[in-house]
Write a protein that holds these residues in place. Structure first.
Motif, PDB file in Angstrom:
ATOM      1  N   TRP A   1       0.751  -1.207  -0.164  1.00 17.98           N
ATOM      2  CA  TRP A   1       0.079  -0.145   0.154  1.00 17.98           C
ATOM      3  C   TRP A   1       0.831   1.356  -0.001  1.00 17.98           C
ATOM      4  O   TRP A   1       0.505   2.256  -0.609  1.00 17.98           O
ATOM      5  CB  TRP A   1      -0.814  -0.101   1.241  1.00 17.98           C
ATOM      6  CG  TRP A   1      -1.869  -1.074   1.079  1.00 17.98           C
ATOM      7  CD1 TRP A   1      -2.064  -2.000   2.029  1.00 17.98           C
ATOM      8  CD2 TRP A   1      -2.934  -1.062   0.018  1.00 17.98           C
ATOM      9  NE1 TRP A   1      -3.307  -2.858   1.512  1.00 17.98           N
ATOM     10  CE2 TRP A   1      -3.675  -2.346   0.413  1.00 17.98           C
ATOM     11  CE3 TRP A   1      -3.454  -0.469  -1.087  1.00 17.98           C
ATOM     12  CZ2 TRP A   1      -4.806  -2.839  -0.479  1.00 17.98           C
ATOM     13  CZ3 TRP A   1      -4.496  -0.911  -1.698  1.00 17.98           C
ATOM     14  CH2 TRP A   1      -5.184  -1.901  -1.572  1.00 17.98           C
ATOM     15  N   GLU A   2       1.984   1.106   0.551  1.00 15.53           N
ATOM     16  CA  GLU A   2       2.891   2.351   0.567  1.00 15.53           C
ATOM     17  C   GLU A   2       3.316   2.748  -0.656  1.00 15.53           C
ATOM     18  O   GLU A   2       3.482   3.816  -1.185  1.00 15.53           O
ATOM     19  CB  GLU A   2       4.216   1.965   1.518  1.00 15.53           C
ATOM     20  CG  GLU A   2       4.737   3.183   2.037  1.00 15.53           C
ATOM     21  CD  GLU A   2       4.211   4.184   2.920  1.00 15.53           C
ATOM     22  OE1 GLU A   2       3.563   5.357   2.599  1.00 15.53           O
ATOM     23  OE2 GLU A   2       3.811   3.843   4.084  1.00 15.53           O
ATOM     24  N   ALA A   3       3.846   1.561  -1.418  1.00 19.22           N
ATOM     25  CA  ALA A   3       3.937   1.568  -2.851  1.00 19.22           C
ATOM     26  C   ALA A   3       3.097   2.058  -3.662  1.00 19.22           C
ATOM     27  O   ALA A   3       3.135   3.076  -4.773  1.00 19.22           O
ATOM     28  CB  ALA A   3       4.654   0.443  -3.340  1.00 19.22           C
TER      29      ALA A   3
ATOM     30  N   PHE B   1      -6.701   6.045   3.347  1.00 21.62           N
ATOM     31  CA  PHE B   1      -7.716   5.303   2.558  1.00 21.62           C
ATOM     32  C   PHE B   1      -7.237   3.922   1.939  1.00 21.62           C
ATOM     33  O   PHE B   1      -7.989   2.852   2.455  1.00 21.62           O
ATOM     34  CB  PHE B   1      -8.383   5.927   1.378  1.00 21.62           C
ATOM     35  CG  PHE B   1      -9.203   5.157   0.486  1.00 21.62           C
ATOM     36  CD1 PHE B   1     -10.305   4.774   0.814  1.00 21.62           C
ATOM     37  CD2 PHE B   1      -8.537   4.682  -0.811  1.00 21.62           C
ATOM     38  CE1 PHE B   1     -11.124   4.129  -0.251  1.00 21.62           C
ATOM     39  CE2 PHE B   1      -9.350   3.990  -1.801  1.00 21.62           C
ATOM     40  CZ  PHE B   1     -10.595   3.641  -1.468  1.00 21.62           C
ATOM     41  N   PHE B   2      -6.224   3.770   1.290  1.00 19.22           N
ATOM     42  CA  PHE B   2      -5.672   2.657   0.891  1.00 19.22           C
ATOM     43  C   PHE B   2      -5.319   1.552   2.038  1.00 19.22           C
ATOM     44  O   PHE B   2      -5.547   0.430   1.863  1.00 19.22           O
ATOM     45  CB  PHE B   2      -4.534   2.791   0.015  1.00 19.22           C
ATOM     46  CG  PHE B   2      -4.727   3.546  -1.353  1.00 19.22           C
ATOM     47  CD1 PHE B   2      -5.500   3.162  -2.316  1.00 19.22           C
ATOM     48  CD2 PHE B   2      -4.379   5.070  -1.372  1.00 19.22           C
ATOM     49  CE1 PHE B   2      -5.709   3.821  -3.312  1.00 19.22           C
ATOM     50  CE2 PHE B   2      -4.606   5.868  -2.568  1.00 19.22           C
ATOM     51  CZ  PHE B   2      -5.512   5.011  -3.520  1.00 19.22           C
ATOM     52  N   PHE B   3      -4.865   2.201   3.112  1.00 18.85           N
ATOM     53  CA  PHE B   3      -4.627   1.418   4.186  1.00 18.85           C
ATOM     54  C   PHE B   3      -5.580   0.710   4.834  1.00 18.85           C
ATOM     55  O   PHE B   3      -5.783  -0.373   5.197  1.00 18.85           O
ATOM     56  CB  PHE B   3      -3.601   2.041   5.179  1.00 18.85           C
ATOM     57  CG  PHE B   3      -2.093   1.991   4.838  1.00 18.85           C
ATOM     58  CD1 PHE B   3      -1.113   1.110   5.526  1.00 18.85           C
ATOM     59  CD2 PHE B   3      -1.705   2.983   3.929  1.00 18.85           C
ATOM     60  CE1 PHE B   3       0.274   1.006   5.084  1.00 18.85           C
ATOM     61  CE2 PHE B   3      -0.405   2.861   3.532  1.00 18.85           C
ATOM     62  CZ  PHE B   3       0.842   2.036   4.170  1.00 18.85           C
ATOM     63  N   ARG B   4      -6.731   1.628   4.889  1.00 24.75           N
ATOM     64  CA  ARG B   4      -8.193   1.014   5.485  1.00 24.75           C
ATOM     65  C   ARG B   4      -8.618   0.131   4.534  1.00 24.75           C
ATOM     66  O   ARG B   4      -9.337  -0.866   5.104  1.00 24.75           O
ATOM     67  CB  ARG B   4      -8.953   2.321   5.835  1.00 24.75           C
ATOM     68  CG  ARG B   4      -8.496   3.270   6.879  1.00 24.75           C
ATOM     69  CD  ARG B   4      -9.502   4.053   7.132  1.00 24.75           C
ATOM     70  NE  ARG B   4      -9.243   5.180   8.349  1.00 24.75           N
ATOM     71  CZ  ARG B   4      -9.653   5.142   9.425  1.00 24.75           C
ATOM     72  NH1 ARG B   4     -10.261   3.977   9.873  1.00 24.75           N
ATOM     73  NH2 ARG B   4      -9.173   5.984  10.260  1.00 24.75           N
ATOM     74  N   LEU B   5      -8.498   0.432   3.356  1.00 27.51           N
ATOM     75  CA  LEU B   5      -9.258  -0.815   2.408  1.00 27.51           C
ATOM     76  C   LEU B   5      -8.455  -2.016   2.509  1.00 27.51           C
ATOM     77  O   LEU B   5      -9.176  -3.036   2.568  1.00 27.51           O
ATOM     78  CB  LEU B   5      -8.878  -0.173   1.000  1.00 27.51           C
ATOM     79  CG  LEU B   5      -9.750  -0.794  -0.318  1.00 27.51           C
ATOM     80  CD1 LEU B   5     -11.095  -0.552   0.163  1.00 27.51           C
ATOM     81  CD2 LEU B   5      -9.070  -0.174  -1.689  1.00 27.51           C
ATOM     82  N   GLY B   6      -7.163  -2.119   2.850  1.00 25.87           N
ATOM     83  CA  GLY B   6      -6.450  -3.344   2.955  1.00 25.87           C
ATOM     84  C   GLY B   6      -6.689  -4.084   4.238  1.00 25.87           C
ATOM     85  O   GLY B   6      -6.631  -5.327   4.200  1.00 25.87           O
TER      86      GLY B   6
END
Length: 390
Positions: free
Chosen positions: A229-231, A253-258
């Motif tokens: 997600w960082e990338a 948002f992307f981290f929560r999605l994961g």
């Protein structure tokens, strides 16, 4: 209120967190991941779709006296038209020049997500009780009570849009490109359905992508890690910068999605010399793979086609999915097997004169879009009839 639902109430809430996930999802159903409580929570809790970003939640609930939720709708008050993909900037400008105030307005939608899905979410046990009409009526009432210009239900199902049109809403047609699985046993079966020229072109693109000396990984569920997600967020920002656009979605948002939807995420990542260099984000529905965001560190020609379109088709075939929806816009998708299909929205304009002007515009626009879809379909890449199957 609809027949047989005496005693139920309609109210709006100021955030998806005010309703239990199980209650919302019982109405939304399992088919479309973007309607899920977890997805909307990731949008709102991350600050991507929140009052500070111009998306003020006003989600509608229809409830029994005991608090049971019978129906709901994702609804926002908006002071702009960013992140919608059903463009009404010209309407806003025209109404402003005529002395009116277009903003704020009501938007029934999934923020930043040009994906067709249900918007008037009714519990299966109550779908014959007219609660979808009650949700629509609540929206128009809110427009009147709050002095708003309009309400917009965007990227709805065709059935929802046509039902709203029957109630006096204005119908709008758009266009996207979707790939449809005709029971292919593998990618070569799909290629066999194409004209010789298109088949050769796709093979050449895939060969050139494979010569880039990158390893491509398809990740989902427990395979996903924070480093991915960082990338990917880095790739997302790079795409935004290249397009001179706005970074609507936050890193959070992307981290929560994961964290909350890993089993519905299909993240296709490219690795070169031990470093992530490109990524394509998809979400998985019951029978559809939905392409969302793409980005890359550096110029890797043909990698975009490989990761966003061809690997998505590979995944769909391998997993028995019916469709791949590749997102908004892009006639370049046509030559890669993605066929044009209509998308739908419905619009309630409060002012009668403004409403007539918009209605005239939409009538002409629907004609043009319909003609475009027909023309593109007739000149599509397939050897025989249009395999869209929509």
């Amino acid at each position: 209120m609809p027949d047989g639902s005496d005693g139920v109430t309609v109210r709006s809430i100021r955030g998806i967190g005010e309703i239990a996930a199980a209650d919302w999802d019982a109405c939304a159903g399992p088919d479309n991941p973007f309607c899920a409580h977890a997805f909307l929570s990731a949008m709102e809790d991350s600050g991507s779709a929140a009052t500070a970003s111009g998306w003020s939640p006003r989600h509608l609930l229809i409830e029994r006296p005991d608090g049971g939720v019978l129906a709901c709708a994702p609804l926002y008050v908006k002071g702009h038209s960013y992140g919608e993909y059903v463009f009404d900037w010209a309407w806003a400008d025209a109404w402003h020049k005529a002395g009116g105030r277009y903003y704020p307005k009501l938007q029934c939608a999934v923020p930043f997500t040009p994906v067709t899905g249900p918007r008037l979410l009714v519990h299966p046990a109550w779908r014959q009780r007219g609660l979808d009409a009650a949700l629509a009526e609540a929206m128009t009432s809110l427009v009147d009570q709050a002095g708003l210009s309009s309400a917009h239900v965007t990227f709805s199902t065709q059935a929802e849009a046509e039902a709203l049109a029957a109630r006096g809403w204005l119908l709008r047609m758009g266009e996207q490109y979707h790939w449809t699985n005709q029971g292919y046993g593998g990618f070569d079966d799909f290629l066999g359905a194409l004209s010789s020229r298109k088949r050769k072109s796709i093979r050449k693109e895939r060969e050139r992508a494979s010569s880039l000396d990158v390893r491509i990984h398809t990740l989902t569920g427990d395979d996903l890690r924070p480093a991915h997600w960082e990338a990917f967020y880095r790739f997302y920002l790079d795409t935004i910068e290249k397009k001179w656009s706005n970074a609507y979605l936050t890193r959070d948002f992307f981290f929560r999605l994961g964290e909350t939807m890993a089993d519905r995420v299909v993240l296709i990542m490219a690795e070169k010399d031990g470093r992530w260099v490109a990524g394509a984000l998809n979400l998985l529905g019951n029978d559809t793979l939905y392409g969302r965001n793409w980005g890359a560190d550096g110029d890797f020609r043909y990698l975009h086609f490989e990761m966003c379109y061809y690997r998505a088709i590979d995944f769909a075939i391998a997993n028995g999915l019916k469709k791949v929806e590749a997102g908004a816009q892009g006639e370049h998708k046509l030559s890669r097997g993605y066929m044009p299909i209509p998308t739908w929205s419905a619009h309630w304009i409060a002012d009668p004169s403004f409403r007539r002007a918009v209605a005239n515009f939409l009538g002409e626009e629907r004609r043009r879009v319909s003609e475009s879809i027909q023309e593109l379909s007739e000149g599509g890449p397939y050897r025989h009839s249009d395999p869209c199957g929509e």
